[in-house]
Design an enzyme around this catalytic site. Structure first.
Site, PDB file in Angstrom:
ATOM      1  N   GLY A  29       0.959  -1.227  -0.312  1.00 20.88           N
ATOM      2  CA  GLY A  29       0.116  -0.283  -0.026  1.00 20.88           C
ATOM      3  C   GLY A  29       1.048   1.347  -0.123  1.00 20.88           C
ATOM      4  O   GLY A  29       0.649   2.105   0.504  1.00 20.88           O
ATOM      5  N   ILE A  35      -0.801   6.534   4.303  1.00 16.11           N
ATOM      6  CA  ILE A  35      -0.079   5.547   5.482  1.00 16.11           C
ATOM      7  C   ILE A  35       1.545   5.169   5.575  1.00 16.11           C
ATOM      8  O   ILE A  35       2.209   5.070   5.993  1.00 16.11           O
ATOM      9  CB  ILE A  35      -0.839   5.353   6.620  1.00 16.11           C
ATOM     10  N   SER A 161      -8.755  -0.951  11.017  1.00 21.69           N
ATOM     11  CA  SER A 161      -9.381   0.157  11.507  1.00 21.69           C
ATOM     12  C   SER A 161     -10.821   0.052  12.971  1.00 21.69           C
ATOM     13  O   SER A 161     -11.214  -0.721  12.988  1.00 21.69           O
ATOM     14  CB  SER A 161     -10.232   0.412  10.024  1.00 21.69           C
ATOM     15  N   TYR A 188     -17.228  -2.117   4.518  1.00 20.69           N
ATOM     16  CA  TYR A 188     -15.344  -1.962   4.691  1.00 20.69           C
ATOM     17  C   TYR A 188     -15.533  -2.352   6.107  1.00 20.69           C
ATOM     18  O   TYR A 188     -14.404  -3.287   6.765  1.00 20.69           O
ATOM     19  CB  TYR A 188     -15.393  -0.579   4.394  1.00 20.69           C
TER      20      TYR A 188
HETATM   21  N1  LIG Z   1      -6.657   6.671   6.284  1.00 20.80           N
HETATM   22  C1  LIG Z   1      -7.335   6.539   7.316  1.00 20.80           C
HETATM   23  O1  LIG Z   1      -8.351   7.469   8.229  1.00 20.80           O
HETATM   24  C2  LIG Z   1      -7.136   5.386   7.693  1.00 20.80           C
HETATM   25  C3  LIG Z   1      -8.204   5.177   8.983  1.00 20.80           C
HETATM   26  C4  LIG Z   1      -8.438   3.571   8.966  1.00 20.80           C
HETATM   27  C5  LIG Z   1      -7.782   2.733   8.631  1.00 20.80           C
HETATM   28  N2  LIG Z   1      -7.269   2.820   7.978  1.00 20.80           N
HETATM   29  C6  LIG Z   1      -6.558   1.276   6.626  1.00 20.80           C
HETATM   30  O2  LIG Z   1      -5.373   1.848   6.975  1.00 20.80           O
HETATM   31  C7  LIG Z   1      -4.213   1.706   5.537  1.00 20.80           C
HETATM   32  C8  LIG Z   1      -4.084   2.152   4.232  1.00 20.80           C
HETATM   33  O3  LIG Z   1      -4.614   3.213   3.962  1.00 20.80           O
HETATM   34  P1  LIG Z   1      -3.930   5.034   3.436  1.00 20.80           P
HETATM   35  O4  LIG Z   1      -5.058   5.916   5.215  1.00 20.80           O
HETATM   36  O5  LIG Z   1      -2.941   4.732   3.715  1.00 20.80           O
HETATM   37  O6  LIG Z   1      -4.878   4.841   1.893  1.00 20.80           O
HETATM   38  P2  LIG Z   1      -4.537   4.937   0.730  1.00 20.80           P
HETATM   39  O7  LIG Z   1      -3.972   6.516   0.942  1.00 20.80           O
HETATM   40  O8  LIG Z   1      -5.482   5.074  -0.560  1.00 20.80           O
HETATM   41  O9  LIG Z   1      -3.563   3.854   0.470  1.00 20.80           O
HETATM   42  C9  LIG Z   1      -3.883   2.546   0.515  1.00 20.80           C
HETATM   43  C10 LIG Z   1      -3.071   1.934  -0.780  1.00 20.80           C
HETATM   44  O10 LIG Z   1      -3.786   0.900  -0.835  1.00 20.80           O
HETATM   45  C11 LIG Z   1      -3.605   0.069  -2.848  1.00 20.80           C
HETATM   46  N3  LIG Z   1      -4.134  -0.655  -3.195  1.00 20.80           N
HETATM   47  C12 LIG Z   1      -5.393  -0.810  -2.841  1.00 20.80           C
HETATM   48  N4  LIG Z   1      -5.896  -1.649  -3.779  1.00 20.80           N
HETATM   49  C13 LIG Z   1      -5.777  -2.044  -4.455  1.00 20.80           C
HETATM   50  C14 LIG Z   1      -4.643  -3.666  -4.691  1.00 20.80           C
HETATM   51  N5  LIG Z   1      -5.897  -3.714  -4.843  1.00 20.80           N
HETATM   52  N6  LIG Z   1      -4.011  -4.017  -4.847  1.00 20.80           N
HETATM   53  C15 LIG Z   1      -2.390  -3.453  -4.448  1.00 20.80           C
HETATM   54  N7  LIG Z   1      -2.822  -1.899  -3.712  1.00 20.80           N
HETATM   55  C16 LIG Z   1      -3.932  -1.306  -3.305  1.00 20.80           C
HETATM   56  C17 LIG Z   1      -3.514   1.797  -2.927  1.00 20.80           C
HETATM   57  O11 LIG Z   1      -2.820   1.358  -4.919  1.00 20.80           O
HETATM   58  P3  LIG Z   1      -3.927   2.434  -5.707  1.00 20.80           P
HETATM   59  O12 LIG Z   1      -3.528   3.962  -5.127  1.00 20.80           O
HETATM   60  O13 LIG Z   1      -3.227   1.418  -6.571  1.00 20.80           O
HETATM   61  O14 LIG Z   1      -5.031   1.814  -5.172  1.00 20.80           O
HETATM   62  C18 LIG Z   1      -3.279   2.791  -1.937  1.00 20.80           C
HETATM   63  O15 LIG Z   1      -1.538   2.802  -2.625  1.00 20.80           O
HETATM   64  C19 LIG Z   1      -5.840   0.966   4.382  1.00 20.80           C
HETATM   65  O16 LIG Z   1      -6.237  -0.391   4.355  1.00 20.80           O
HETATM   66  C20 LIG Z   1      -7.418   0.947   5.569  1.00 20.80           C
HETATM   67  O17 LIG Z   1      -8.331   1.208   5.476  1.00 20.80           O
HETATM   68  C21 LIG Z   1      -7.029   4.268   7.119  1.00 20.80           C
END
Ligand SMILES: NC(=O)c1ccc[n+]([C@@H]2O[C@H](COP(=O)([O-])OP(=O)(O)OC[C@H]3O[C@@H](n4cnc5c(N)ncnc54)[C@H](OP(=O)(O)O)[C@@H]3O)[C@@H](O)[C@H]2O)c1
Length: 320
Positions: A29, A35, A161, A188
């Site tokens: 990711g 993150i 999450s 989700y």
């Molecule tokens: N941000 C928050 O507030 C929050 C809160 C609670 C939990 N989380 C969890 O934290 C984790 C990180 O999230 P983030 O906030 O950093 O979001 P993010 O910026 O969207 O990062 C998630 C990454 O996962 C990748 N991804 C999605 N679908 C994919 C696939 N099919 N194959 C490979 N990579 C894929 C995305 O790449 P693409 O751009 O290629 O799609 C993206 O770079 C997630 O699992 C999320 O559920 C986040």
């Protein structure tokens, strides 16, 4: 053991960062706004040997790799291309692209998607369950021998999450009747419940092996994750924030989370990886750099559900 506290990654690394020196770490990711991208940059300051940065396109990780090269030229980085919506693609990627890596000290499953419109993975699984959870189930299974080879104090972190509080795994219908009853947020939440139960069952299976296994909530961080959040969802989330609390599936009230920075979001992952004070609580869910199983509802804490999920996952990855 610390009390729940939002802290920056730098604070955790200052205390425990020596444990990262010389280690090989795989993170999914990774992008310049995720993150996981911030985690990679933060960890690089503690002199790991190799950071394996996974994304589906190299363009996602280039700026993270450049930043690390600029500030920590001694730290090796490697792009690891993997699309998590395709189980046999995950197998191929691990088999071919990681064949020369015999030990991985830390595996961080951070890739994910939130509240996307109904779609299925290439294997016919509802997308959020497939990418956020099932892909990690297979990935961790494939990487486990390399983690075990790294020895005690290695770790597997399942990023989840606080959305777990409003979700359950519907074992009879994980795919929302092929989309007919699909609710993006419910899906989700379900996928995150699975991520937490997975960590619990995995830690049980690995008992006595010294592999740290935790699920973590990074907090509320502005990243690429919000890309599918439409105006209606945003208004509902904002209302919860204004109310100051939300109610879990057992009817318990929990305070709404304050916003956190990406460094603060990555911090709880680092706590899971290396904080020595939580070692006796393997399998725990962590929030704000502390143990947080007290925040989990009965469905998640029910060990029968961990076993049921494991069996279901084994079936779903079979032959893929
Ligand atoms: N941000 C928050 O507030 C929050 C809160 C609670 C939990 N989380 C969890 O934290 C984790 C990180 O999230 P983030 O906030 O950093 O979001 P993010 O910026 O969207 O990062 C998630 C990454 O996962 C990748 N991804 C999605 N679908 C994919 C696939 N099919 N194959 C490979 N990579 C894929 C995305 O790449 P693409 O751009 O290629 O799609 C993206 O770079 C997630 O699992 C999320 O559920 C986040």
């Amino acid at each position: 053991m610390s009390a729940k506290q939002i802290l920056r990654s730098e604070a955790i690394l200052e205390k425990y960062g020596k444990a990262i020196s010389g280690k090989t770490i795989l993170i999914t990711g990774v992008s310049d706004i995720s993150i996981a991208g911030e985690l990679a940059i933060q960890l690089s300051t503690a002199d790991p040997r190799l950071l394996i940065l996974s994304a589906r396109a190299e363009s996602k990780v280039v700026s993270v790799m450049e930043k690390i090269k600029e500030t920590r030229p001694n730290v090796m980085t490697r792009f690891f291309k993997m699309d998590l919506d395709y189980l046999s693609g995950i197998r191929e990627a691990v088999e071919h692209d990681l064949a020369d890596i015999h030990q991985i000290d830390h595996v961080i499953c951070a890739a994910g998607v939130m509240a996307c419109p109904y779609t299925m993975t290439k294997d016919g699984v509802e997308m959020q369950f497939g990418v956020n959870y099932l892909a990690n189930f297979l990935l961790v299974k494939l990487l486990l021998p390399k983690v075990q080879a790294a020895g005690p104090s290695s770790s597997i972190i399942s990023v989840a999450s606080a959305a777990v509080r409003q979700g359950k795994v519907d074992f009879d219908d994980i795919g929302f009747s092929n989309g007919k009853t699909y609710e993006p947020i419910a899906a989700y939440c379900q996928s995150n419940v699975a991520r937490v139960m997975f960590a619990k069952k995995l830690s049980e299976n690995l008992e006595g092996q010294g592999v740290r296994v935790y699920s973590i909530d990074p907090g509320s961080v502005t990243t690429g994750l919000q890309r599918h959040v439409d105006a209606e969802m945003a208004a509902a989330i904002e209302k919860l924030r204004k109310d100051g609390y939300f109610v879990d599936v057992d009817g318990n009230r929990w305070p709404s989370q304050p916003r956190a920075t990406r460094s603060e979001g990555a911090a709880t992952i680092i706590t899971g990886m290396i904080d020595p004070t939580i070692t006796d609580h393997n399998g725990a869910y962590l929030s704000q750099n502390a143990l947080a199983d007290d925040e989990l509802h009965r469905h998640i804490l029910n060990e029968k559900n961990w076993a049921r999920l494991w069996e279901l996952s084994e079936r779903l990855i079979q032959g893929q």
